[in-house]
Design a protein around this motif. Structure first.
Motif, PDB file in Angstrom:
ATOM      1  N   SER A  98       0.757  -0.991   0.196  1.00 47.55           N
ATOM      2  CA  SER A  98       0.070  -0.060  -0.112  1.00 47.55           C
ATOM      3  C   SER A  98       0.867   1.044  -0.002  1.00 47.55           C
ATOM      4  O   SER A  98       0.529   2.210  -0.716  1.00 47.55           O
ATOM      5  CB  SER A  98      -0.988   0.109   1.318  1.00 47.55           C
ATOM      6  N   GLU A  99       2.077   1.370   0.800  1.00 52.66           N
ATOM      7  CA  GLU A  99       2.978   2.374   0.765  1.00 52.66           C
ATOM      8  C   GLU A  99       3.519   2.444  -0.542  1.00 52.66           C
ATOM      9  O   GLU A  99       3.623   3.837  -1.239  1.00 52.66           O
ATOM     10  CB  GLU A  99       3.781   2.101   1.684  1.00 52.66           C
ATOM     11  N   LYS A 101       2.243   1.870  -3.373  1.00 50.36           N
ATOM     12  CA  LYS A 101       1.225   2.317  -4.599  1.00 50.36           C
ATOM     13  C   LYS A 101       1.085   3.783  -4.214  1.00 50.36           C
ATOM     14  O   LYS A 101       1.114   4.476  -5.224  1.00 50.36           O
ATOM     15  CB  LYS A 101      -0.022   1.424  -3.991  1.00 50.36           C
ATOM     16  N   ILE A 102       1.050   4.113  -3.053  1.00 52.50           N
ATOM     17  CA  ILE A 102       0.841   5.684  -2.575  1.00 52.50           C
ATOM     18  C   ILE A 102       2.001   6.421  -3.261  1.00 52.50           C
ATOM     19  O   ILE A 102       2.134   7.502  -3.803  1.00 52.50           O
ATOM     20  CB  ILE A 102       0.870   5.822  -1.144  1.00 52.50           C
ATOM     21  N   LEU A 103       3.186   5.527  -3.092  1.00 56.46           N
ATOM     22  CA  LEU A 103       4.548   6.389  -3.629  1.00 56.46           C
ATOM     23  C   LEU A 103       4.473   6.566  -4.999  1.00 56.46           C
ATOM     24  O   LEU A 103       4.932   7.387  -5.724  1.00 56.46           O
ATOM     25  CB  LEU A 103       5.684   5.978  -3.052  1.00 56.46           C
ATOM     26  N   ARG A 104       3.909   5.622  -5.827  1.00 53.44           N
ATOM     27  CA  ARG A 104       4.183   5.581  -7.299  1.00 53.44           C
ATOM     28  C   ARG A 104       2.963   6.459  -7.761  1.00 53.44           C
ATOM     29  O   ARG A 104       3.117   7.235  -8.856  1.00 53.44           O
ATOM     30  CB  ARG A 104       3.548   4.176  -7.671  1.00 53.44           C
ATOM     31  N   ASP A 105       1.855   6.754  -6.965  1.00 47.38           N
ATOM     32  CA  ASP A 105       0.919   7.604  -7.569  1.00 47.38           C
ATOM     33  C   ASP A 105       1.307   9.016  -7.273  1.00 47.38           C
ATOM     34  O   ASP A 105       0.684  10.073  -8.011  1.00 47.38           O
ATOM     35  CB  ASP A 105      -0.635   7.518  -6.802  1.00 47.38           C
ATOM     36  N   LYS A 106       2.226   9.261  -6.603  1.00 50.40           N
ATOM     37  CA  LYS A 106       2.714  10.649  -6.446  1.00 50.40           C
ATOM     38  C   LYS A 106       3.305  11.067  -7.623  1.00 50.40           C
ATOM     39  O   LYS A 106       3.777  11.516  -8.373  1.00 50.40           O
ATOM     40  CB  LYS A 106       3.312  10.949  -5.029  1.00 50.40           C
TER      41      LYS A 106
END
Length: 106
Positions: A98-99, A101-106
């Protein structure tokens, strides 16, 4: 003297005499074979009773049974600990994914 004599003709067999009370003796002898025992080791014995093999208890077998129960309990505790470890690792993996995925979305 004929060429083919009756030398090899079958002879009649005399009838057997009647047996008196011998069926009871035969039944007594068969009762000895109703229970079959196998000695596998000094402590282990198997009996064949009514069509099933049964393990007979010897005085020394109680030690084996308690040792097996202790081993079973130890293995169950180890299995529970491993289940907890797997659950923790799955939680850590989902958190990291989940972390990521969040980093990739930014």
């Amino acid at each position: 003297m004929p060429i083919f004599s009756k030398k090899f003709d079958t002879k009649s067999i005399p009838q057997r005499s009647k047996r008196d009370g011998s069926s009871a003796q035969i039944q007594e002898k068969l009762d000895d074979f109703q229970v079959i025992q196998l000695n596998l080791t000094n402590k282990k014995k198997l009996k064949f009773v009514d069509g099933m093999w049964i393990v007979t208890q010897q005085p020394g077998d109680a030690d084996d049974i308690t040792a097996m129960r202790k081993r079973l309990q130890k293995l169950e505790e180890e299995n529970n600990l491993n289940q907890i470890k797997v659950d923790i690792l799955l939680d850590m993996l989902t958190e990291n994914l989940s972390e990521l995925k969040i980093l990739r979305d930014k």
